[in-house]
Structure formats: C-alpha cells, structure tokens
Design a protein around this motif. Structure first.
Motif, PDB file in Angstrom:
ATOM      1  N   LEU A 106       5.735   5.638   1.667  1.00 39.01           N
ATOM      2  CA  LEU A 106       4.697   5.283   0.690  1.00 39.01           C
ATOM      3  C   LEU A 106       3.657   4.356   1.325  1.00 39.01           C
ATOM      4  CD1 LEU A 106       6.807   4.780  -2.564  1.00 39.01           C
ATOM      5  CD2 LEU A 106       5.327   6.715  -1.956  1.00 39.01           C
TER       6      LEU A 106
ATOM      7  N   ALA B 107       1.297   6.390   3.327  1.00 39.47           N
ATOM      8  CA  ALA B 107       0.229   6.971   2.514  1.00 39.47           C
ATOM      9  C   ALA B 107      -0.851   5.927   2.247  1.00 39.47           C
ATOM     10  CB  ALA B 107       0.799   7.508   1.204  1.00 39.47           C
TER      11      ALA B 107
ATOM     12  N   LEU C 288      -0.335   9.370  -3.917  1.00 44.46           N
ATOM     13  CA  LEU C 288       0.389  10.636  -4.080  1.00 44.46           C
ATOM     14  C   LEU C 288       0.180  11.193  -5.493  1.00 44.46           C
ATOM     15  CD1 LEU C 288       3.735  10.013  -2.145  1.00 44.46           C
ATOM     16  CD2 LEU C 288       1.750  11.344  -1.411  1.00 44.46           C
TER      17      LEU C 288
ATOM     18  N   MET D 102      -0.507  19.420  -1.635  1.00 45.22           N
ATOM     19  CA  MET D 102       0.366  18.290  -1.933  1.00 45.22           C
ATOM     20  C   MET D 102       1.663  18.377  -1.134  1.00 45.22           C
ATOM     21  SD  MET D 102       1.812  16.966  -5.595  1.00 45.22           S
ATOM     22  CE  MET D 102       2.744  18.466  -5.871  1.00 45.22           C
TER      23      MET D 102
ATOM     24  N   VAL E 282       3.051  15.660   1.832  1.00 46.03           N
ATOM     25  CA  VAL E 282       4.358  14.998   1.861  1.00 46.03           C
ATOM     26  C   VAL E 282       5.113  15.367   3.146  1.00 46.03           C
ATOM     27  CG1 VAL E 282       6.605  14.801   0.719  1.00 46.03           C
ATOM     28  CG2 VAL E 282       4.495  14.800  -0.643  1.00 46.03           C
TER      29      VAL E 282
ATOM     30  N   ILE F   7      -0.010  12.332   6.993  1.00 44.05           N
ATOM     31  CA  ILE F   7      -0.294  12.780   5.624  1.00 44.05           C
ATOM     32  C   ILE F   7      -1.644  13.494   5.579  1.00 44.05           C
ATOM     33  CG2 ILE F   7      -1.338  10.613   4.823  1.00 44.05           C
ATOM     34  CD1 ILE F   7      -0.031  11.074   2.116  1.00 44.05           C
TER      35      ILE F   7
END
Lengths: 345, 345, 345
Positions: C25, C28, C44, C60, C64, C94
């Motif tokens: 995370l 990202a 996300l 998407m 990921v 990403i």
C-alpha cells in the motif's frame, strides 16, 4: 595456466612485433570478455570462414584494420599499459571494422572506417571514465555509439554509400506472414550458433561453432553461459512470436549471448542464484532488442550489440544493500533563499 | 591586460548598471569561451549586421532578451557570483534567444522565448553539476536541450507557429543533385566565415569576419583554431560530398569551429599534439553533424551546436593514464546471495 | 502521528502478512511520494472506481500484480529493508502494471507484465545508484524506461498485440480543428481532477477527487501543490492552444501535478520562493510533455510521466552557490604528451 599459453607468453616478452600481435589478438578476444590470444585468433578464423563463405572479404579486412587502428590509437593516447596489453582498446575497433563494410560502401568508406575505429578508442576512454564512477565497465557502448553515428552520417555524404541500410519506416506490428510454419531441429541448431556468430555480424553456423570453441579455450563458464543464453533467448522469442527469419539468422540472440556471458561468468561469480539473474537479463535483452528494432525503424539503424549494453548496465548497476535517495527534503537547492527559510505560502 | 580593458574594468567596478552590461557582454562572448566584454560587444554587432541585412531583426531582439533573461535568472537562483560575472549564465540564453525567432513565430513566441531562456539557466546549473563529476564543462548543452524541447513542443501549440521547421521525413541518401558543380574561391571564402556566423544562426559572411575579429581581440589562439577548424571541416565535407548549399551556408562547419576552439585553445594548452587531437575532433564533429541531420529528419529538428557538445565531451572525458574498470568480477551486486557464495550450477 | 496510523502500525508489526500488505500500500502511495498505507489504499480505490466505470478491470488487476511483483523482486534482490518498507520498490511496478493492459493485449501480455514489473525494480536500483551521485531520487524514470522499452518491443512480437498504440506519423502542427469552442466550468473542473487521475492512466473525474483526498490524508501541502500545479498547467496549455480534448482528458496535466508535488512539498520546504520555482517547473513540464508528444509521434509511444521526471531532475540538480567547471585549461587529458608540454604550433 596451460603450457602452450606459458610458452607463448615467454616468446611474446622478447619480441615487440609478437607483443603487438598478441595485444591485437587479445583485443579480438575481449569482444566476448576473454583477454586470451588464442580465443582472439579463433575469432579471426571464424570471421575468415564466414566472410570467405559469403564472399564478403571486406568485412574480414575491415575487422583487422579496425582492430589495429583502435589499438594503435590507444597507444598514441597514452592509455594505461596494462589495459592496453589485455586488449581493452581493440574490441570496439574490431566491431566497427566488421560493421562498416557490412552496411556501407563507396570510395570514402575505408577512410570512414579508419576514423571510426580511432574514434571508438576515444569513446572507450570517455565511457570508461564516466562509468567508473559506479564501478561498471564500458562494454561495447563505444562500438555502438560510433556505429550509429557513422551509419547515420553516411546518408549525408555522396561518397559513402549505404547499401546495407533499409528505407526508413514507421514501426508496425509484426504479422503472421513473418512466422515460419515449421521450426525444425536444424533451424534450432543453426540459431543456437548463429546467435554467437552475429556478434561479429557473421551469418554462419560454422563460424558460431568456432566461436563457441574459442570461448571454451579461455573459460568453460563463458562457453556454457553463451550457449545457455543463446538457447533461452531463442526459446523466448519463438514463444513471443518474433520474425522467425531474423531469429534464425541470429539477430535476436546475439545480444543475449553477451548478456549471459557478462552477467553469468565475467562480472559475477557463477552460481545458481546468478544463473537465474543472468537468465532474467536474457529475457529483458530480447525485449530491448525488439524495442530497438522498432525505435530505429524510422532512421534505418541496426540494433548492434546495443541491447546487451543497455541490459548489462541495468543489471550491474544495482548494488547489494544499496540505500537510495529517499523522498524527503534535499538541502542546498538553487531555488532556496539565500539566508533563511522563506515564509510558507 | 591591455589598458582599454583595465580602465573599462575600473569603470565597471563603480557602476552597478555598467557591471550588469559587462556581465551580459561577457555572456555573449562565452558562446565561444571568451569572458571578454569587447568580444561580446563585437558578437552583438555581428548579429546586428546579419539580422539587419536579412531583415530578421527579431533574431537580434531575441538574442538580447534571451541573454538578459538568462543572466537575471542566474542572479535570482543565487548562482556563484564569480561564474555569473564572467558570463557563464548568459551564453546559453543568447543562443536560445537567437534560435526561437529563427524557427518559430506567433503570438506566444516571446513568452516561449522568455521561459526558454530562463530554463536554459536551470539546465546549465543542472548540467554543470552533473558533469563536474568528471571535470568537464556544460558547454552549450543547455541551449541545445532547451532548443530541441521547445521547438518540438511548439508543434502542439496553436499559438506558436513553426515556419522555420521543415516537414518530417525519413533520412535518405544525399543525391548527386545536391552537389555544386563549381567550388569557387568565393564559395570557399564565404564558407570559411559563415561557419563562424552560423554559431549564432546568422547566414552572412561579414558577420563571420566580425566574429573572427571578436575572437582575435580576446585570444589569438582562439581565432587561429576557429579558422583552422572551419577550413578543415569544409575540406572534409566537400571531400565526403555533403549537400554543398548547406556547406556553403556554414551549417556543416559551425560545430567544428567550436570544437576546434574548445579542444585547441580553451581546455588544453595549444601544442602540435593538441592541434592533431583537435583536428581529429573536427573530423568527428562533421560526421556527428551529418548523423544528427539524419536522426532529426523525422522530427524536423535542427542540429544546433549539438555535434560540438557531443564531440567535445567525448574528447575531454578521456584522462591521462586512466585505468578503466576491467573485465572481471565486481563485488556487491544486488543479485549476489546475502551471506555466502551460492553453489555453482 | 494520528491514532489510526499508530494502531495500524502496531498491528502491522505483529503480522508478516499485514506487513507485506502495508509495504505494498505504501508502494502505491509513493507514486505521489507518500509512504502512507491509507493514501495507497485510497489510490487503489480510485483506480477501482475508474476501471470499473470504464470496464477496464484488467488495468486494476495489472496494477495490483505489478505492485506485488516489483515489491517481491525488491525483497529477492536484498534491497535495503527500510527503503523497501516505505514502498520505494513498488511505485514503479504499479505504474507498469496499469500501463501494459492500457496499451497492450494478447496471450503473452501478462507474462510481459510480470517481467516488466520485475525489471522496474532492477532499473530502480540502477537509476537510484547513478543519481545518488548528485543527491537526486530515481523518481518514476524506471517505470517510463520499462514502459517505453516493452511497448516498443511489443510491435515485434506476434503474441503481444498493441491496440492502444496509434500508427506512427511525423509530428505536425496542431490545427484549429483540435480546439474546443467552449471551455466551460464543467470542463475545467473535470480537467483539474483528471490531471491527477491520469497519473495512474485513469480518465475519470471521481478518481481524481479520490486521489486528491488520498493526498490530503498524508500531506496537506502535497494536496495543495497537486491542485495548484493542475490548475496552472491547465491554464498554461489552454493559453498556448493545445489539443483541448487531450487537455480535458488530463493528459497535459498529469506530469505537472507530479512536478508540483515533488518540487513544492517533497524535495524542498514549502515557501513563497519555492512556490514560484515549482510553478516555473510546471510551465516547463507542459512544454516537455508537448515535446515528447511530437518526438514520440513516429514511434507511437505515450509520454507517460516522462516530462515530470525530466523537469524534476532539471530543477533538483542545481545546487545552492554551486561553482561550475570554468572555461579554462583542464590537466590530465589523454591527448597531452607523456612527459612535458609539446612545442606550440
């Protein structure tokens, strides 16, 4: 050291002419990272075989001229003697000398070749100086830069012809028509060795076999990684569906062979872990080769060994436990105010 | 120091406005490496002569605006005062200012010119910082980068027109038709000086003569190398068979003049050995110019002084007795295993 | 630190799986310089909203997969643990993962995506090592290099299709027809937020709003600079007259948003002076974007976040009171004679 090398080295110590020959042969060998005179001699024999077969003797003559000119230029520029003696000032010159007669012709081609080979030595010194900052070698970047510059330049000169350079075009997606229907054992065998031969711009299976032997003479690991790299590259591009005539002629594998030798047996110690890393490098090398084919389509350039240089630099530059610059405030920027922090907006 | 310079320097110490004028004139002079106000003034006079003759006054206005904007930006960014005072923050701006009105037009062109000139100062600081690592100067790379970026950008903006940029095309081999039948003494004389004039994008023989005098005022060797470089470049491209209209307009010699001054009289001490090295650099510069003409054909860009920058970097980076990274194992690669050597495959 | 982050961090310490999620995370979030798990989660969610709306779920999924592959590759290559934990090994992956399904298709696309994402980590390590020399971060250069190489490469492989890449063409001056007649408030509102959304290649206003909130959660200044940068970029390109459909889709502003965040709130302390400097950077970013659109027209490439990388490097490299290499004699050049100065010619 084997007895043959030992006695050759003894003879070489005593004769300046033989020492010069030895330096040049090692320069040929360094194209695949082997500072070994016998390897270099076998490379020249392989080139001779290929060029006699294809009636392109000028490629062989060019290779020898380029090798000698680049080496002599190194001496004239007071290059480091040890580096000179192991052939580091010759390997870009021999490639320039093989490439120019492959792509160019005309009355001034040989003048171009001599200037280009000498330039490769200057570019080698420049590149080596820059990349030493990060502990990485110049590889064949000098050859590629000189090759691209002089081939592009040739378009603008009436007395240099460009028979080996195709017409410019926009990159287009490869079609079904460019695929063979039958991939035979013979095709795979030829490809395996032509991937080696094409490093010197030769399209000949026997030359590739001679090159493999030349590697074996100097380093078992180099020969092993060359053939593994060649095989993995071929399997990859056939799976992805590249133009199978180009694949069969060794164009898609030549840089991968060099990447595999460099990462697997020269700059890292052979190990299982390094084998995986080198094969990862081989995968990326075939993609970079395809990318250069597309990028160079409008300006008619060949990829040369450029993909090898790009990928090997990429894969050598990362260092163990390296701490990158973080995403935080940097001090001393030119835009900062002179004395204190400005007010916040 | 001659009495004229001395009394000018005394006057300049006392008046801030004159000091600013002096800084800008030196900035103009630094285009050919002369931090000399009189040289800069003569450059401006040469530009005035050329632009008045060709009725392209906007080029002269642009040059002055670009020079001042770039210099002021240097001051605002807290640039090193000594470097600022010798004109290092102006020479890229004056070239940006001369180039934009040569190639572009439209209502927003002047806004483009101001932003571009200011950008040249930022790029100068960035480039100088990077190349200081290897003890090499930024040269006119900042001008060329800004020139290429803003010219390419102009295509995408309705309010910036691109009258000076030709249609894109694939590079093609130069034909017989592009060759003059008669190379006269007048043609050679014009070419010799237009090679100097075109550094500031002026196509005028008298301007070239004024520029030669401007160099002579500051450095005898700079003037000598400029003219030798110009002559050698012209002889080389005529021998190779370049488009003789372009040659006659000074396009093939402008970068060579700068290479010759830089290598022969600025960054190395003049000597016979350096003369040979600089002329080698001149040969390579004309090939690089031809290469950029080909490479830029699809995207309509001019080569600018790019060939000079590329070749002078190439020829300055090699250092005496320099030991390159050898073809052997490097320690600390990211792919190595953490603690010990892995098993050999 | 707020209580939510604190308790999350405590939980993460105890569970390896959650730690891995947290790392990803943060990866990202690092696309916009925020090593913050909540920011990454909101990114996300924004991507999910945009891709579900446009029925491009593969973007998407790709994002990921790319994020996880790049992060895992960092671990396998023994990357610096602290850098890994703040997400520096995920943010390029990403973007690779979002870009490939946007431009490519075909049976081997996912294999391409996995190799490309892993390659982004190697390129990140290489770039970070090189640019550390000058105290500058790698930014999203690894993503752009991988994106350009793999997209170009795709043309040469039958089993990778290129539906998202247009046909090659020479750059041409934008015409009147590409301009909207009415710039409405709704158009400007959409553009303001799509400039943020397009950083992840999403063309959706709501996604942009979610991204703005995601920034706000981590850094007030980042959100402020993102929106100011977006607004200034939009005003600039509308004044210059860029293709207003592209502007409205956020293509002309995405790099400017990143430049504004980077210069205004990450690498320098926010101040009035830095605000001016960052907005200067934004102006240059839109020109560089336009330049890449032109330069890439013949080879069908998208500009990606390349303009941000180029300009932010340009504007970070200049250092305070920096003294550049002067235009004077350099010692130790390879062309100098070995022992003493040669005679002057």
């Amino acid at each position: 050291m084997d007895p043959l090398t030992e006695s050759w080295d003894r003879v070489v110590q005593r004769h300046a002419t033989l020492r010069f020959v030895d330096t040049n042969l090692k320069g040929a060998g360094q194209v695949m990272f082997q500072g070994n005179a016998l390897t270099g001699l076998l490379f020249l024999i392989g080139i001779a075989w290929g060029t006699v077969s294809a009636r392109t003797i000028s490629v062989m003559v060019g290779a020898v001229v380029g090798l000698v000119v680049a080496t002599v230029t190194g001496g004239l520029l007071n290059a480091d003697t040890t580096s000179l003696r192991v052939g580091l000032f010759g390997y870009n010159g021999i490639l320039v000398g093989a490439a120019f007669p492959t792509f160019l012709a005309g009355p001034m081609m040989w003048a171009f070749l001599v200037v280009g080979s000498a330039t490769s030595t200057v570019v080698f010194l420049a590149t080596a100086n820059v990349f030493k900052t990060w502990g990485v070698a110049a590889l064949t970047f000098p050859f590629n830069l000189v090759n691209w510059i002089f081939l592009l330049g040739a378009f603008q000169f009436l007395r240099i012809e460009t028979p080996g350079l195709g017409a410019g075009q926009f990159p287009q997606h490869v079609g079904d028509a460019s695929m063979h229907t039958h991939i035979t054992v013979g095709y795979l065998w030829d490809t395996l060795f032509r991937n080696l031969a094409q490093i010197f711009l030769i399209d000949n299976t026997v030359t590739g076999v001679i090159f493999a032997i030349a590697l074996l003479v100097a380093s078992r690991w180099a020969a092993v990684f060359a053939l593994i790299g060649s095989g993995v590259a071929t399997a990859t591009v056939l799976a992805l569906g590249a133009n199978s005539v180009d694949v069969g002629n060794g164009l898609y594998g030549l840089s991968s062979v060099l990447t595999a030798i460099a990462l697997g047996s020269v700059f890292y110690q052979p190990s299982w872990r390094i084998l995986v890393y080198a094969m990862f490098g081989v995968l990326v090398t075939v993609v970079v080769h395809a990318a250069l084919v597309s990028a160079f389509a409008p300006i008619s350039l060949p990829a040369g060994t450029g993909p090898f240089v790009i990928v090997t630099w990429m894969f050598l530059l990362p260092k163990h436990k390296f701490v990158p610059v973080q995403h935080g405030v940097i001090r001393g920027g030119a835009a900062e105010s002179r004395h204190s922090k400005g007010g916040t907006p």
